[in-house]
Enzyme design. Structure first.
Site, PDB file in Angstrom:
ATOM      1  N   ASP A  68      27.155  -3.616 -82.001  1.00 18.33           N
ATOM      2  CA  ASP A  68      25.788  -3.942 -82.401  1.00 18.33           C
ATOM      3  C   ASP A  68      24.942  -3.912 -81.135  1.00 18.33           C
ATOM      4  O   ASP A  68      25.366  -4.407 -80.095  1.00 18.33           O
ATOM      5  CB  ASP A  68      25.729  -5.327 -83.063  1.00 18.33           C
ATOM      6  CG  ASP A  68      24.432  -5.501 -83.831  1.00 18.33           C
ATOM      7  OD1 ASP A  68      24.003  -4.547 -84.508  1.00 18.33           O
ATOM      8  OD2 ASP A  68      23.819  -6.581 -83.752  1.00 18.33           O
ATOM      9  N   PHE A 147      16.309   8.349 -79.070  1.00 20.70           N
ATOM     10  CA  PHE A 147      15.918   7.762 -80.353  1.00 20.70           C
ATOM     11  C   PHE A 147      15.402   6.346 -80.106  1.00 20.70           C
ATOM     12  O   PHE A 147      15.380   5.862 -78.963  1.00 20.70           O
ATOM     13  CB  PHE A 147      17.115   7.743 -81.319  1.00 20.70           C
ATOM     14  CG  PHE A 147      18.176   6.729 -80.939  1.00 20.70           C
ATOM     15  CD1 PHE A 147      19.053   6.979 -79.897  1.00 20.70           C
ATOM     16  CD2 PHE A 147      18.280   5.507 -81.616  1.00 20.70           C
ATOM     17  CE1 PHE A 147      20.009   6.043 -79.533  1.00 20.70           C
ATOM     18  CE2 PHE A 147      19.240   4.567 -81.260  1.00 20.70           C
ATOM     19  CZ  PHE A 147      20.107   4.841 -80.212  1.00 20.70           C
ATOM     20  N   ASP A 150      13.567   4.527 -76.911  1.00 19.43           N
ATOM     21  CA  ASP A 150      13.738   5.300 -75.672  1.00 19.43           C
ATOM     22  C   ASP A 150      12.420   5.692 -74.993  1.00 19.43           C
ATOM     23  O   ASP A 150      12.326   5.611 -73.764  1.00 19.43           O
ATOM     24  CB  ASP A 150      14.580   6.561 -75.916  1.00 19.43           C
ATOM     25  CG  ASP A 150      16.068   6.247 -76.018  1.00 19.43           C
ATOM     26  OD1 ASP A 150      16.456   5.119 -75.662  1.00 19.43           O
ATOM     27  OD2 ASP A 150      16.831   7.123 -76.441  1.00 19.43           O
TER      28      ASP A 150
HETATM   29  P1  IMP Z   1      22.654  -0.061 -83.299  1.00 15.66           P
HETATM   30  O1  IMP Z   1      23.200  -1.438 -83.483  1.00 15.66           O
HETATM   31  O2  IMP Z   1      23.332   0.718 -82.199  1.00 15.66           O
HETATM   32  O3  IMP Z   1      22.574   0.704 -84.584  1.00 15.66           O
HETATM   33  O4  IMP Z   1      21.137  -0.239 -82.774  1.00 15.66           O
HETATM   34  C1  IMP Z   1      20.164  -0.991 -83.495  1.00 15.66           C
HETATM   35  C2  IMP Z   1      18.761  -0.589 -83.072  1.00 15.66           C
HETATM   36  O5  IMP Z   1      18.551  -0.877 -81.690  1.00 15.66           O
HETATM   37  C3  IMP Z   1      18.477   0.919 -83.202  1.00 15.66           C
HETATM   38  O6  IMP Z   1      18.030   1.250 -84.497  1.00 15.66           O
HETATM   39  C4  IMP Z   1      17.376   1.109 -82.161  1.00 15.66           C
HETATM   40  O7  IMP Z   1      16.117   0.727 -82.697  1.00 15.66           O
HETATM   41  C5  IMP Z   1      17.756   0.119 -81.079  1.00 15.66           C
HETATM   42  N1  IMP Z   1      18.575   0.798 -80.054  1.00 15.66           N
HETATM   43  C6  IMP Z   1      19.909   0.611 -79.805  1.00 15.66           C
HETATM   44  N2  IMP Z   1      20.343   1.409 -78.821  1.00 15.66           N
HETATM   45  C7  IMP Z   1      19.261   2.136 -78.426  1.00 15.66           C
HETATM   46  C8  IMP Z   1      19.082   3.139 -77.425  1.00 15.66           C
HETATM   47  O8  IMP Z   1      20.008   3.575 -76.706  1.00 15.66           O
HETATM   48  N3  IMP Z   1      17.830   3.639 -77.326  1.00 15.66           N
HETATM   49  C9  IMP Z   1      16.793   3.222 -78.089  1.00 15.66           C
HETATM   50  N4  IMP Z   1      16.904   2.300 -79.044  1.00 15.66           N
HETATM   51  C10 IMP Z   1      18.139   1.743 -79.207  1.00 15.66           C
END
Ligand code: IMP
Length: 189
Positions: A68, A147, A150
């Protein structure tokens, strides 16, 4: 060894496969035919990652891990944090970035970090691994790679936002890369 990654995001799964090498046979949720919408109702990254890995362990009784991640902004008391994916109420990256820029307007402190927590369940026991990268929220968007947040995140020591960086460079220094490296290191021991 065989390990299930509690994610159906094939992009993430392949990224980790590439880092892990051939010693680990990494399976995605699609590979084990799990199409459930796994609950994620915790208030910390640790809780959410643990909730997802336990969900898989309790149903499939296999070694597995879940991650997460999100963005923590100091001037917003750690927001968006676990709500990063849907901060504005929508999953739209543009709307979520705009809300961050609006809430930081007029604030001098723009320090922030991306954080990832991985929960591994190995032989029924949970292990946590964390990765983070410090930086700041820029005044405006720049770049079109990557994404999420970033385009408005500039890591310390760099003049570029994550969205302006070569993806290979981002993947070398990112919060996710650091957490995954710790996981792989542990598994290789
Ligand atoms: P997840 O838990 O990896 O799915 O991340 C949850 C949310 O955090 C994503 O939908 C992004 O909005 C944000 N996020 C996580 N990692 C990144 C990253 O490397 N770049 C930009 N946004 C991130």
């Amino acid at each position: 060894m065989e390990l299930v990654f509690a994610s159906s995001n094939e992009h993430k799964v392949n990224e980790i496969r590439a880092i892990a090498g051939s010693a680990i046979n990494l399976k995605s949720l699609n590979d084990i035919a799990c199409f459930d919408d796994i609950p994620e109702t915790g208030s910390t990254f640790e809780e959410n990652a643990g909730q997802k890995s336990r969900y898989i362990f309790e149903r499939y009784h296999c070694d597995c891990f879940a991650d997460d991640s999100g963005l923590e902004i100091d001037a917003l008391n750690g927001e968006p944090g676990v709500y990063s994916a849907r901060y504005s109420g929508s999953r739209d990256f543009e709307q979520n970035m705009q809300l961050v820029l609006d809430r930081l307007e007029g604030k001098n402190n723009r320090t922030a970090r991306f954080r990832t927590v991985i929960s591994l369940i190995l032989n029924g026991k949970e292990y946590l691994f964390e990765g983070s990268i410090e930086g700041k929220i820029t005044l405006q968007r720049s770049g079109s790679k990557g994404f999420g947040y970033d385009p408005i995140f500039q890591p310390d020591g760099y003049e570029l936002s994550f969205a302006e960086m070569d993806p290979a460079e981002k993947n070398r220094i990112s919060h996710r890369a650091i957490a995954v490296a710790k996981l792989i290191n542990f598994l290789n021991q």
